[in-house]
Design an enzyme around this catalytic site. Structure first.
Site, PDB file in Angstrom:
ATOM      1  CB  THR A   1      65.357  -1.610  64.429  1.00 29.27           C
ATOM      2  OG1 THR A   1      65.143  -0.562  65.291  1.00 29.27           O
ATOM      3  CG2 THR A   1      64.060  -1.431  63.859  1.00 29.27           C
TER       4      THR A   1
ATOM      5  NE  ARG B   1      66.288   8.284  69.422  1.00 24.89           N
ATOM      6  CZ  ARG B   1      66.192   7.274  68.496  1.00 24.89           C
ATOM      7  NH1 ARG B   1      65.392   5.995  69.117  1.00 24.89           N
ATOM      8  NH2 ARG B   1      66.683   7.265  67.366  1.00 24.89           N
ATOM      9  CB  VAL B   2      59.708   9.425  69.333  1.00 25.74           C
ATOM     10  CG1 VAL B   2      59.163   8.756  68.398  1.00 25.74           C
ATOM     11  CG2 VAL B   2      59.283   9.569  70.557  1.00 25.74           C
ATOM     12  N   GLY B   3      62.232   7.568  67.946  1.00 27.30           N
ATOM     13  CA  GLY B   3      63.073   7.391  66.493  1.00 27.30           C
ATOM     14  C   GLY B   3      62.273   7.443  65.437  1.00 27.30           C
TER      15      GLY B   3
ATOM     16  CB  THR C   1      66.842  -1.324  60.857  1.00 29.06           C
ATOM     17  OG1 THR C   1      68.024  -1.036  61.909  1.00 29.06           O
ATOM     18  CG2 THR C   1      67.799  -1.626  59.696  1.00 29.06           C
ATOM     19  N   GLY C   2      68.385   1.483  61.573  1.00 33.45           N
ATOM     20  CA  GLY C   2      69.412   2.741  61.531  1.00 33.45           C
ATOM     21  C   GLY C   2      69.346   3.623  62.279  1.00 33.45           C
TER      22      GLY C   2
ATOM     23  N   GLY D   1      68.056   6.471  63.628  1.00 31.36           N
ATOM     24  CA  GLY D   1      66.421   7.131  63.482  1.00 31.36           C
ATOM     25  C   GLY D   1      66.191   8.599  63.250  1.00 31.36           C
TER      26      GLY D   1
HETATM   27  N1  ASP Z   1      65.885   3.044  63.714  1.00 35.23           N
HETATM   28  C1  ASP Z   1      65.726   2.870  65.086  1.00 35.23           C
HETATM   29  C2  ASP Z   1      65.680   3.990  65.972  1.00 35.23           C
HETATM   30  O1  ASP Z   1      66.394   4.970  65.677  1.00 35.23           O
HETATM   31  C3  ASP Z   1      67.184   2.214  65.799  1.00 35.23           C
HETATM   32  C4  ASP Z   1      67.733   1.054  64.820  1.00 35.23           C
HETATM   33  O2  ASP Z   1      67.107   0.816  63.862  1.00 35.23           O
HETATM   34  O3  ASP Z   1      68.641   0.628  65.235  1.00 35.23           O
HETATM   35  O4  ASP Z   1      64.958   4.103  66.967  1.00 35.23           O
END
Ligand code: ASP
Length: 292
Positions: free
Chosen positions: A173, A201-203, A223-224, A226
């Site tokens: 992200t 899939r939606v984050g 980020t992380g 989701g």
């Molecule tokens: N937050 C993003 C998601 O879950 C992924 C990420 O930040 O690595 O889609």
């Protein structure tokens, strides 16, 4: 008012030796946003410019470099919000070079906040936004190497179990928070989501309040994992804590501690209206760059 800008290129554990390349990509994107601010552009212009630059970096998980979902298609999520509460977001858009550009268009129109899927793509094409085949050689290779029987069969339960076991390895992200010379903030985030996930899939990234939030006091890009960030509405929570009198740093620490409690590997950047940078994570690494 002195402008400022911070970008991130995702949290997680990148393949060994890739840290420098990810930070360099963030530096290039910070330059793109900073050029806008230095020329007197708005925070929204700068955040969009920086995130577009990040989306064009093949090494990062957004736009061009997005992970592919289980069916081999990249579907992109992005959002942008200004401190005057206007926002735009797109979810699960395939084949678009710069999804944040379409999110920005929605923000400017100030009608619907979020569009999704093929319909969002069609709008972008009608607006003349460039299409793209989103599939870099390295993301195709990753998809092929991890194509297990349950992904081919789209067996949701088996895929879910697998995803839960492995998900901290697949992070990425990109995002930006900008403060312009008139004291206005903007935040933007863009992602290819989590690789090999169930199609559609939606984050958290396109969900205003989860992956992105902005008030006159603070802008936030997350980020992380989701699924965790979305349930805790982490970006909005950080803004609420700042509204209650915490510093950006204190608010970020609380948000990350909350995510820790639900096993949510995550990172964030934030910028307050008085120009204080915040970057926090509970993962080994998060690429980032800042300008002031
Ligand atoms: N937050 C993003 C998601 O879950 C992924 C990420 O930040 O690595 O889609």
């Amino acid at each position: 008012m002195k402008p400022a800008l911070i970008v991130h290129g995702g949290c997680g554990t990148p393949p060994a030796g890739e840290e420098a390349a990810r930070n360099a990509a963030c530096e290039r994107a910070a330059d793109a946003g900073w050029d806008v601010l230095r020329a007197g552009g708005s925070a929204v212009d700068a955040a969009e410019a920086a995130v577009r630059a990040l989306e064009d970096e093949p090494i990062l998980n957004a736009g061009t470099g997005a992970y592919l979902q289980a069916d081999g298609v990249a579907r992109l999520d992005a959002s942008i919000m200004a401190s005057d509460a206007r926002a735009g977001a797109v979810a699960q858009v395939p084949n678009l070079k710069n999804p944040v550009r379409l999110a920005r268009y929605l923000l400017e129109q100030d009608a619907h906040v979020m569009l999704s899927g093929q319909e969002a793509l069609q709008l972008a094409l009608r607006l003349g936004h460039p299409p793209a085949v989103v599939a870099t050689p390295s993301k195709i290779a990753y998809w092929q190497e991890n194509l297990k029987a349950q992904y081919v069969a789209l067996d949701y339960a088996a895929m879910g179990a697998d995803w839960k076991a492995e998900n901290p390895r697949r992070l990425g992200t990109v995002g930006c928070v900008a403060l312009d010379g008139q004291g206005r903030l903007a935040a933007a985030t863009s992602t290819g989501g989590t690789g090999q996930c169930y199609p559609g899939r939606v984050g958290d990234t396109p969900v205003i309040g989860a992956g992105t939030y902005c008030t006159p006091r603070v802008g936030v890009s997350m980020t992380g994992v989701g699924e965790r960030v979305m349930v805790l509405l982490s970006a909005k929570r950080l803004a609420d804590l700042v509204a209650d009198g915490r510093t950006g740093e204190q608010a970020a620490a609380t948000v990350i501690a909350d995510l820790d409690r639900v096993n949510g590997a995550a990172g964030l950047i934030a910028l307050t209206a008085d120009g204080a940078f915040v970057a926090h994570r509970n993962t080994p690494f998060m690429a980032s760059a800042r300008r002031i």
